[in-house]
Design a protein around this motif. Structure first.
Motif, PDB file in Angstrom:
ATOM      1  N   CYS A   1      58.012  46.595  78.156  1.00  0.00           N
ATOM      2  CA  CYS A   1      57.269  47.702  77.843  1.00  0.00           C
ATOM      3  C   CYS A   1      56.710  47.396  76.434  1.00  0.00           C
ATOM      4  CB  CYS A   1      59.204  48.358  77.186  1.00  0.00           C
ATOM      5  SG  CYS A   1      58.953  49.652  75.698  1.00  0.00           S
ATOM      6  N   SER A   2      55.782  48.554  76.659  1.00  0.00           N
ATOM      7  CA  SER A   2      54.789  48.393  75.333  1.00  0.00           C
ATOM      8  C   SER A   2      55.129  49.476  74.641  1.00  0.00           C
ATOM      9  CB  SER A   2      53.506  48.615  75.822  1.00  0.00           C
ATOM     10  OG  SER A   2      53.033  50.075  76.895  1.00  0.00           O
ATOM     11  N   TYR A   3      54.593  49.862  73.240  1.00  0.00           N
ATOM     12  CA  TYR A   3      54.907  51.445  72.197  1.00  0.00           C
ATOM     13  C   TYR A   3      53.895  51.561  71.575  1.00  0.00           C
ATOM     14  CZ  TYR A   3      56.770  47.398  69.546  1.00  0.00           C
ATOM     15  OH  TYR A   3      56.995  46.651  68.958  1.00  0.00           O
ATOM     16  N   LYS A   4      54.190  52.571  71.061  1.00  0.00           N
ATOM     17  CA  LYS A   4      52.984  52.636  69.714  1.00  0.00           C
ATOM     18  C   LYS A   4      53.342  53.009  68.678  1.00  0.00           C
ATOM     19  CE  LYS A   4      51.361  55.743  73.714  1.00  0.00           C
ATOM     20  NZ  LYS A   4      51.247  57.003  74.281  1.00  0.00           N
ATOM     21  N   THR A   5      54.059  53.697  67.616  1.00  0.00           N
ATOM     22  CA  THR A   5      54.483  53.037  66.674  1.00  0.00           C
ATOM     23  C   THR A   5      55.616  52.843  66.202  1.00  0.00           C
ATOM     24  OG1 THR A   5      56.451  55.241  66.898  1.00  0.00           O
ATOM     25  CG2 THR A   5      53.996  56.185  66.512  1.00  0.00           C
ATOM     26  N   SER A   6      55.917  52.477  64.677  1.00  0.00           N
ATOM     27  CA  SER A   6      56.739  51.029  64.373  1.00  0.00           C
ATOM     28  C   SER A   6      58.151  51.512  64.437  1.00  0.00           C
ATOM     29  CB  SER A   6      56.276  50.856  62.462  1.00  0.00           C
ATOM     30  OG  SER A   6      54.771  51.252  62.544  1.00  0.00           O
TER      31      SER A   6
END
Lengths: 116, 116
Positions: free
Chosen positions: A23-28
């Motif tokens: 899983c990859s994500y974008k924000t803190s």
């Protein structure tokens, strides 16, 4: 908008093998969570890892978190046919609006098939 | 502990009709979410309540969707008028931040809406 992006989209393995989902994500984030959904059912929480943790175990589940790469992985060891389901990562982030400390945003999910 | 209750379980309506969904969260949970899950996709957050106040409704199509959470407990989600693309499973979830910072969500079984 989707925060988390899982890969692969679909995974087919033999019973007894290990399954790894990413899983990859974008924000803190405050934390990252993994959920399972059996066909036609609601989501069930599996495991939560906080932003200051790097690895977490729960039974046959192992989750890792790399905040520098904004990515997480879920490992299911010694898979069983009953593990066949869709798996979602969800990021817990602070909402823009005040009044709450967390907002849960889900990815598109990974379909895992475990062949007996 | 009783889980999140949703009703109805299934609903079939014609386009342009109206429909309402009901959710009873876990007792004591301050946060309530409504998600829309289209077949093959991840849950998309429609609206988030903290007690009886709206924290996030940025993805709620406000021209046709409305939601309320009276007295900070039960919630209803309404669609009026429905469109074909509203066919989806509507999931209600609730959560409560623990002293250790855990924020996992507990989901109901969902309401499967078919618009014909």
């Amino acid at each position: 908008s989707q925060q988390g992006e899982e890969d692969p989209q679909a995974l087919s393995i033999q019973e007894g093998e290990n399954a790894t989902m990413n899983c990859s994500y974008k924000t803190s984030i405050n934390n990252l969570q993994w959920y399972r959904q059996n066909s036609g059912r609601g989501l069930v929480h599996l495991i939560l890892i906080r932003s200051n943790e790097r690895e977490k175990h729960s039974g046959r589940l192992r989750v890792t978190l790399d905040t520098s790469k904004k990515s997480s992985s879920l490992l299911i060891t010694a898979s069983r046919a009953a593990d066949t389901a869709s798996y979602f990562c969800a990021t817990d982030t602070k909402p823009i609006s005040t009044g709450a400390n967390s907002k849960l945003t889900f990815g598109k999910g990974i379909t895992l098939s475990v062949r007996p | 502990e009783a889980g999140v209750a949703q009703s109805p379980r299934y609903k079939i309506i014609e386009k342009r009709q109206s429909v309402a969904f009901w959710c009873n969260p876990i007792s004591g949970h301050a946060t309530l979410y409504w998600y829309q899950q289209i077949l093959g996709q991840g849950p998309k957050l429609l609206i988030q309540f903290q007690n009886n106040g709206v924290v996030d409704d940025s993805q709620l199509p406000k021209d046709r969707f409305s939601a309320e959470r009276l007295k900070g407990v039960d919630s209803t989600l309404k669609i009026q008028p429905a469109k074909l693309e509203d066919s989806a499973v509507y999931l209600c979830a609730s959560s409560s931040r623990t002293r250790t910072g855990r924020t996992e969500a507990f989901f109901g079984q969902g309401t499967r809406l078919t618009v014909v």
